[in-house]
Motif scaffolding. Structure first.
Motif, short mmCIF file in Angstrom:
data_model
loop_
_atom_site.label_atom_id
_atom_site.label_comp_id
_atom_site.label_asym_id
_atom_site.label_seq_id
_atom_site.Cartn_x
_atom_site.Cartn_y
_atom_site.Cartn_z
N ALA A 1 -1.86 5.21 -3.37
CA ALA A 1 -3.11 5.93 -3.07
C ALA A 1 -3.34 6.00 -1.56
N TRP A 2 -3.02 4.91 -0.86
CA TRP A 2 -3.19 4.89 0.59
C TRP A 2 -2.38 5.99 1.27
N LEU A 3 -1.16 6.25 0.76
CA LEU A 3 -0.30 7.26 1.37
C LEU A 3 -0.90 8.65 1.20
N GLN B 1 1.81 6.39 11.63
CA GLN B 1 3.19 5.93 11.56
C GLN B 1 3.27 4.42 11.40
N SER B 2 2.42 3.69 12.13
CA SER B 2 2.43 2.23 12.05
C SER B 2 1.99 1.76 10.67
N MET B 3 1.01 2.44 10.09
CA MET B 3 0.57 2.06 8.75
C MET B 3 1.67 2.26 7.73
N ILE B 4 2.41 3.36 7.86
CA ILE B 4 3.51 3.61 6.93
C ILE B 4 4.62 2.59 7.11
N SER B 5 5.00 2.29 8.36
CA SER B 5 6.07 1.32 8.58
C SER B 5 5.64 -0.07 8.13
N ARG B 6 4.34 -0.33 8.14
CA ARG B 6 3.83 -1.64 7.75
C ARG B 6 3.72 -1.78 6.23
N ARG B 7 3.35 -0.71 5.56
CA ARG B 7 3.07 -0.79 4.13
C ARG B 7 4.26 -0.43 3.24
N SER B 8 5.22 0.33 3.77
CA SER B 8 6.29 0.84 2.92
C SER B 8 7.39 -0.19 2.72
N LEU B 9 7.90 -0.26 1.50
CA LEU B 9 9.11 -1.03 1.24
C LEU B 9 10.30 -0.26 1.81
N ALA C 1 10.92 8.40 2.10
CA ALA C 1 9.98 9.24 1.36
C ALA C 1 8.60 9.22 1.99
N ALA C 2 8.13 8.02 2.40
CA ALA C 2 6.79 7.92 2.98
C ALA C 2 6.70 8.68 4.31
N PHE C 3 7.69 8.48 5.20
CA PHE C 3 7.70 9.24 6.44
C PHE C 3 7.88 10.74 6.16
N GLY C 4 8.66 11.04 5.12
CA GLY C 4 8.86 12.45 4.74
C GLY C 4 7.56 13.11 4.33
N TRP C 5 6.75 12.42 3.49
CA TRP C 5 5.46 12.98 3.07
C TRP C 5 4.49 13.09 4.25
N PHE C 6 4.51 12.07 5.12
CA PHE C 6 3.61 12.09 6.28
C PHE C 6 3.94 13.26 7.18
N THR C 7 5.21 13.45 7.48
CA THR C 7 5.59 14.56 8.34
C THR C 7 5.50 15.90 7.59
N ALA C 8 5.63 15.88 6.25
CA ALA C 8 5.40 17.10 5.47
C ALA C 8 3.96 17.55 5.63
N LEU D 1 -5.13 -3.23 3.39
CA LEU D 1 -4.01 -3.83 2.68
C LEU D 1 -4.50 -4.92 1.73
N PRO D 2 -3.85 -5.09 0.55
CA PRO D 2 -4.27 -6.14 -0.37
C PRO D 2 -4.33 -7.52 0.27
N ASP D 3 -3.41 -7.80 1.22
CA ASP D 3 -3.40 -9.10 1.89
C ASP D 3 -3.19 -8.88 3.38
N PRO D 4 -4.26 -8.47 4.09
CA PRO D 4 -4.07 -8.12 5.50
C PRO D 4 -3.62 -9.28 6.35
N THR D 5 -3.98 -10.50 5.97
CA THR D 5 -3.57 -11.65 6.77
C THR D 5 -2.05 -11.79 6.78
N THR D 6 -1.45 -11.65 5.59
CA THR D 6 0.01 -11.72 5.50
C THR D 6 0.65 -10.61 6.31
N SER D 7 0.08 -9.41 6.20
CA SER D 7 0.65 -8.27 6.93
C SER D 7 0.61 -8.52 8.43
#
Length: 425
Positions: free
Chosen positions: A12-14, A123-131, A137-144, A204-210
């Motif tokens: 949903a975040w993406l 970009q930082s949010m995607i690199s941080r949240r994406s597996l 795919a995530a960068f692809g959708w963002f740039t799409a 993020l579900p666990d921002p401290t870990t992130s």
């Protein structure tokens, strides 16, 4: 407003980021070609348009790295993305109100800062949240989403300015002043609408870990500009990214000039820019499938060389009677291949550096892009003097070819390109 619930695996975040990106990029890609027409209506030419395009990138050039370090330290990036959207709207308002060239330069600068904030935070949010297997795919959708904005923005500008060239409108005594101002206000409003979209974005579900994952261990090498660039393949991918972004900027600023010289209306120019954006949307949607079948380095080479050749032909075809369809085909082909390079360069750079370096590395990528956005449009404006408006486009295409040649000569593909299947498991 109720925020949507999401599990750690929810995307949903993406989709919220993608929606906000569509709004901000529609705004930017409406505002920038209309700015060219406003300068033309005020009696300015190629040099002023090149300067306005360079000013757009000047402040972000100095702000990119500090802002990248900031994004690596904060827990939630939603506020920074929202501020970026609001700044884009402010820049649009300044452009709408501007009655002098220096105010247009100020508006362009504010627009550039807003775009920088939104893009680095996204970009930082995607690199941080994406597996790892989600990143292409995530960068692809963002740039799409950026490409959707690059499609809808110019199309809206063309519809608002009409199907009559600026010269014809001015000769009839009507001009396009009111239409230009209305288009600029609509562009400003579209950017501000991104704020309520981002408001519902959950942390993020666990921002401290992130946040802990973003902090390098004690004694680890710090992500300086030099240490990032020294990583294998990073410099080559940054050069490719610079060339790919420069041609988008030069197209959106100089194609109105090319069209005006050929007697092509703002609506027709808007359609061409929209076709380029639509084609990039298509290629980015299919990017995950392409990455599974082909090496990233090969896809980037295709992006550089094919787009250079196709787009270089567009100014020639616009000069030919009845060949507008050919210009549409060529710019669509260029758009298909241009759409591949940017998200792939983000993935290659992100995976070429340690996890904690990703935000600074992506910020450095944006900073080098801004160097290109400052220098290359001015150079394109100089080239366009003796060669005509098409010279600026040809100059940008030459930069794409130079980047592709560098990759062929140095075989710099980055350490993860060989293991594209490994990081998808």
């Amino acid at each position: 407003m109720t925020r949507p619930k999401s599990s750690p695996n929810s995307l949903a975040w993406l989709w919220l980021i993608v929606g906000a990106a569509v709004l901000t990029q529609t705004s930017i890609n409406l505002l920038r070609p209309v700015t060219s027409y406003k300068l033309l209506s005020m009696g300015f030419g190629e040099t002023a348009i090149g300067l306005a395009t360079a000013v757009y990138a000047l402040l972000p050039l100095f702000m990119a790295m500090p802002f990248g370090r900031l994004t690596s330290k904060v827990g939630s990036l939603r506020g920074l993305m929202t501020a970026g959207g609001v700044l884009i709207g402010l820049g649009g308002a300044i452009l709408a109100l501007a009655g002098q060239a220096w105010l247009i330069m100020v508006g362009s600068a504010v627009l550039g800062v807003g775009h920088l904030m939104f893009t680095i935070a996204g970009q930082s949010m995607i690199s941080r949240r994406s597996l790892a297997h989600q990143m292409d795919a995530a960068f692809g959708w963002f740039t799409a989403a950026f490409s959707v904005g690059q499609m809808t923005g110019p199309l809206l500008s063309g519809l608002l300015l009409g199907n009559v060239s600026l010269a014809v409108a001015q000769s009839s005594g009507a001009g396009l002043g009111q239409s230009i101002t209305l288009a600029l206000w609509i562009g400003a409003a579209a950017a501000v609408l991104s704020a309520p979209v981002l408001f519902v974005l959950r942390p993020l579900p666990d921002p401290t870990t992130s946040q802990l994952r973003q902090v390098p261990p004690a004694g680890a090498e710090k992500p300086t500009m030099l240490s990032i660039v020294r990583r294998p393949g990073v410099a080559s991918n940054m050069l490719a990214s610079l060339a790919l972004l420069a041609i988008l900027d030069i197209l959106i600023a100089f194609l109105p000039l090319v069209g005006e010289a050929a007697g092509v209306s703002p609506l027709a120019v808007g359609v061409l820019l929209a076709l380029r954006g639509a084609a990039s949307v298509v290629s980015r949607i299919f990017l995950p499938m392409l990455v599974r079948r082909y090496r990233r380095s090969h896809l980037v080479l295709v992006s550089l060389f094919v787009s250079a050749l196709a787009i270089a032909m567009v100014p020639f075809t616009l000069q030919l009677e009845g060949a507008f369809w050919a210009a549409g085909v060529l710019i669509s082909l260029g758009g298909l291949t241009l759409g591949l390079g940017q998200p792939l360069s983000m993935t290659l750079i992100s995976q070429a550096v340690p996890y904690a370096w990703r935000s600074p590395a992506l910020a450095l990528r944006l900073m080098t892009n801004r160097v290109g956005q400052v220098v290359l449009p001015v150079a394109a404006g100089v080239v366009a003097g003796p060669w005509g408006p098409g010279g600026g486009v040809w100059f940008a295409c030459a930069m794409l070819a130079v980047s592709g040649t560098e990759r062929l000569i140095n075989h710099r593909t980055g350490p993860n390109d060989e293991n594209r299947d490994a990081d998808s498991n």
